[in-house]
Design a protein around this motif. Structure first.
Motif, PDB file in Angstrom:
ATOM      1  N   ALA A 323      16.079   5.454   5.057  1.00  0.00           N
ATOM      2  CA  ALA A 323      14.966   4.648   5.543  1.00  0.00           C
ATOM      3  C   ALA A 323      13.668   5.440   5.544  1.00  0.00           C
ATOM      4  O   ALA A 323      13.658   6.669   5.443  1.00  0.00           O
ATOM      5  N   ARG A 324      12.562   4.707   5.696  1.00  0.00           N
ATOM      6  CA  ARG A 324      11.248   5.321   5.824  1.00  0.00           C
ATOM      7  C   ARG A 324      10.497   4.634   6.957  1.00  0.00           C
ATOM      8  O   ARG A 324      10.590   3.414   7.121  1.00  0.00           O
ATOM      9  N   LEU A 325       9.756   5.419   7.749  1.00  0.00           N
ATOM     10  CA  LEU A 325       8.949   4.895   8.840  1.00  0.00           C
ATOM     11  C   LEU A 325       7.478   5.176   8.572  1.00  0.00           C
ATOM     12  O   LEU A 325       7.115   6.280   8.144  1.00  0.00           O
ATOM     13  N   LEU A 326       6.638   4.173   8.795  1.00  0.00           N
ATOM     14  CA  LEU A 326       5.202   4.346   8.640  1.00  0.00           C
ATOM     15  C   LEU A 326       4.473   3.339   9.519  1.00  0.00           C
ATOM     16  O   LEU A 326       5.084   2.463  10.136  1.00  0.00           O
ATOM     17  N   HIS A 327       3.153   3.489   9.599  1.00  0.00           N
ATOM     18  CA  HIS A 327       2.360   2.568  10.384  1.00  0.00           C
ATOM     19  C   HIS A 327       2.071   1.297   9.591  1.00  0.00           C
ATOM     20  O   HIS A 327       2.041   1.308   8.359  1.00  0.00           O
ATOM     21  N   GLN A 328       1.770   0.219  10.294  1.00  0.00           N
ATOM     22  CA  GLN A 328       1.361  -1.010   9.620  1.00  0.00           C
ATOM     23  C   GLN A 328       0.086  -0.793   8.815  1.00  0.00           C
ATOM     24  O   GLN A 328      -0.041  -1.316   7.705  1.00  0.00           O
ATOM     25  N   GLU A 330      -0.838   1.772   7.225  1.00  0.00           N
ATOM     26  CA  GLU A 330      -0.481   2.438   5.973  1.00  0.00           C
ATOM     27  C   GLU A 330       0.243   1.488   5.035  1.00  0.00           C
ATOM     28  O   GLU A 330      -0.041   1.452   3.827  1.00  0.00           O
ATOM     29  N   ALA A 331       1.167   0.709   5.574  1.00  0.00           N
ATOM     30  CA  ALA A 331       1.932  -0.218   4.744  1.00  0.00           C
ATOM     31  C   ALA A 331       1.029  -1.289   4.143  1.00  0.00           C
ATOM     32  O   ALA A 331       1.100  -1.581   2.941  1.00  0.00           O
ATOM     33  N   GLY A 333      -2.189  -1.130   3.755  1.00  0.00           N
ATOM     34  CA  GLY A 333      -3.101  -0.504   2.804  1.00  0.00           C
ATOM     35  C   GLY A 333      -2.461  -0.347   1.438  1.00  0.00           C
ATOM     36  O   GLY A 333      -3.105  -0.582   0.403  1.00  0.00           O
ATOM     37  N   ALA A 334      -1.186   0.032   1.416  1.00  0.00           N
ATOM     38  CA  ALA A 334      -0.462   0.158   0.143  1.00  0.00           C
ATOM     39  C   ALA A 334      -0.272  -1.186  -0.532  1.00  0.00           C
ATOM     40  O   ALA A 334      -0.051  -1.253  -1.747  1.00  0.00           O
ATOM     41  N   LEU A 335      -0.368  -2.277   0.250  1.00  0.00           N
ATOM     42  CA  LEU A 335      -0.208  -3.624  -0.292  1.00  0.00           C
ATOM     43  C   LEU A 335      -1.546  -4.316  -0.521  1.00  0.00           C
ATOM     44  O   LEU A 335      -1.606  -5.529  -0.726  1.00  0.00           O
ATOM     45  N   GLY A 336      -2.624  -3.546  -0.470  1.00  0.00           N
ATOM     46  CA  GLY A 336      -3.924  -4.076  -0.848  1.00  0.00           C
ATOM     47  C   GLY A 336      -4.749  -4.694   0.252  1.00  0.00           C
ATOM     48  O   GLY A 336      -5.772  -5.335  -0.034  1.00  0.00           O
ATOM     49  N   VAL A 337      -4.358  -4.528   1.500  1.00  0.00           N
ATOM     50  CA  VAL A 337      -5.129  -5.087   2.612  1.00  0.00           C
ATOM     51  C   VAL A 337      -6.106  -4.015   3.096  1.00  0.00           C
ATOM     52  O   VAL A 337      -5.696  -2.966   3.584  1.00  0.00           O
ATOM     53  N   SER A 338      -7.388  -4.292   2.964  1.00  0.00           N
ATOM     54  CA  SER A 338      -8.423  -3.330   3.320  1.00  0.00           C
ATOM     55  C   SER A 338      -9.474  -4.006   4.187  1.00  0.00           C
ATOM     56  O   SER A 338      -9.897  -5.130   3.914  1.00  0.00           O
ATOM     57  N   PRO A 388      10.480   0.394  -2.904  1.00  0.00           N
ATOM     58  CA  PRO A 388       9.516  -0.153  -3.852  1.00  0.00           C
ATOM     59  C   PRO A 388       8.064  -0.080  -3.404  1.00  0.00           C
ATOM     60  O   PRO A 388       7.168  -0.336  -4.213  1.00  0.00           O
ATOM     61  N   LEU A 389       7.789   0.272  -2.149  1.00  0.00           N
ATOM     62  CA  LEU A 389       6.413   0.312  -1.690  1.00  0.00           C
ATOM     63  C   LEU A 389       5.718   1.516  -2.299  1.00  0.00           C
ATOM     64  O   LEU A 389       6.281   2.605  -2.362  1.00  0.00           O
ATOM     65  N   PRO A 390       4.470   1.359  -2.789  1.00  0.00           N
ATOM     66  CA  PRO A 390       3.760   2.504  -3.366  1.00  0.00           C
ATOM     67  C   PRO A 390       3.780   3.700  -2.424  1.00  0.00           C
ATOM     68  O   PRO A 390       3.590   3.573  -1.214  1.00  0.00           O
TER      69      PRO A 390
END
Length: 397
Positions: A323-328, A330-331, A333-338, A388-390
């Protein structure tokens, strides 16, 4: 104030069965006609950008799966189907033609839900695609433990009106979980204690927490779901180093670990994602996070069906190998929400587009804000595919 010592358990029970009935019983909170959106806002309700980002994640999963004939999107704790509806709507035509939505929810199917969405009480077995649990684990009922004056961790019992008392000592698997994931002992440095920097959180197993672990925050906007950290009791936040302190509390996350493992096991191949307010080993809140929400406001947790009952999630305990843990923030942002504001030059060349872009930037900023929704933890659990997440290289565990 902590629970009082109670010699008799007559008329009271643990928080887990009490919350189970209060949330999901015949007259439970989640069966009320107004649905969760009548009481609090989640990322799903805050902006359609969230569903659009999840749809992009589903497309990344589709690529990792080599475009299967049927691509599943499983929405755990679907509420009234807002997320699964938004995700299917946002998919490109070619992907949408193969997509099938599953809403996993104990409440009855609302009228008007897209015919492509199957309404189920449990996740479908063996599907291929993305299982997404947005603020689901925080509503999986669990028991609460509190340390008494003798230093013994006991189950907290509760009446229907919310009055608490202390029951039997915690034992068996629950005691083992506490010892491993949330020891009820004093520490020399608690998060937020002036002059005592916190060492990096450590998890006995599973992935490391985010570099900047989500804090136990009070959401800035009224009605935004997320429990607040408990206030120090009369004994202070900790006793002598390494010793249990009277009044320390913990939420025993064993049922959530089991619920998440079962949800992940339901996937044949794909990605499972859990999104929630979280805490990690080394930075557990000393007095727990159990709280309630009613009509847009945080309130005392009362297990009578009148309010939501929720607590932050020990996501590191839930995590399985790989598994991987990260902040929303960061996630997303990797999916193009800026949340970046559009160029002022656009205002002169296309004012309408500028207003739209400005509104979108404001919504994105809310979804990714520090001290708010951006502090949510994301737990990514690949099943039979690479992450699959960048930036999704799998950490060593």
């Amino acid at each position: 104030m902590g629970a009082v010592r109670c010699e008799s358990a007559g008329g009271v029970r643990g928080w887990r069965p009490a919350a189970e009935e209060a949330l999901y019983g015949p007259s439970g909170f989640y069966r009320r006609p107004e649905g969760p959106a009548g009481h609090f806002r989640t990322s799903v309700h805050a902006s359609p950008l969230f569903a659009q980002a999840v749809s992009r994640l589903l497309c990344l999963v589709d690529e990792a799966l080599a475009h299967p004939a049927e691509l599943a999107f499983v929405d755990m704790g679907a509420g009234r189907g807002e997320l699964v509806t938004g995700v299917l709507k946002a998919l490109p035509a070619e992907v949408a033609s193969r997509a099938r939505g599953y809403a996993v929810e104990r409440a009855a199917r609302p009228t008007g839900v897209d015919h492509r969405i199957e309404w189920l009480p449990e996740p479908p077995p063996g599907v291929t695609g993305l299982l997404f649990a947005n603020e689901w684990l925080d509503n999986v009922p669990l028991d609460v433990a509190e340390v008494d004056a003798a230093g013994t961790a006991r189950l907290v019992l509760v009446r229907e009106d919310g009055t608490e008392s202390l029951g039997e000592p915690v034992s068996g698997a629950e005691a083992e979980w506490l010892a491993r994931w949330w020891p009820l002992t004093g520490t020399p440095a608690l998060k937020g204690t002036p002059g005592s920097p916190l060492p990096p959180p450590e998890a006995p197993d599973g992935p490391p927490p985010p570099e900047d672990p989500p804090e136990e925050v009070r959401p800035p906007a009224a009605g935004l779901q997320g429990p607040a950290q408990g206030l120090p009791g009369p004994h202070g936040p900790h006793g002598p180093h390494g010793q249990a302190a009277d009044g320390l509390r913990a939420e025993i996350g064993l049922p959530r670990d089991a619920a998440w493992a079962a949800a992940v096991a339901s996937l044949g191949r794909g990605l499972a994602v859990a999104v929630d307010y979280a805490h990690f080993a080394g930075a557990r809140p000393p007095f727990g996070t159990l709280t309630g929400f009613r009509e847009g406001r945080e309130t005392a947790p009362v297990p009578d069906g009148s309010c939501d009952i929720t607590a932050h999630v020990a996501l590191d305990a839930c995590a399985l190998p790989g598994a991987r843990l990260l902040h929303q923030r960061e996630a997303l942002g990797a999916l193009g929400v800026s949340g970046e504001r559009p160029s002022l030059a656009l205002a002169s060349t296309d004012p309408t587009a500028y207003v739209r872009a400005l509104a979108g930037a404001g919504e994105a900023a809310e979804l990714t804000a520090r001290g708010g929704l951006g502090d949510f933890g994301w737990l990514l659990q690949p099943v039979g595919i690479p992450d699959p997440l960048p930036g999704g290289e799998r950490p060593s565990t």
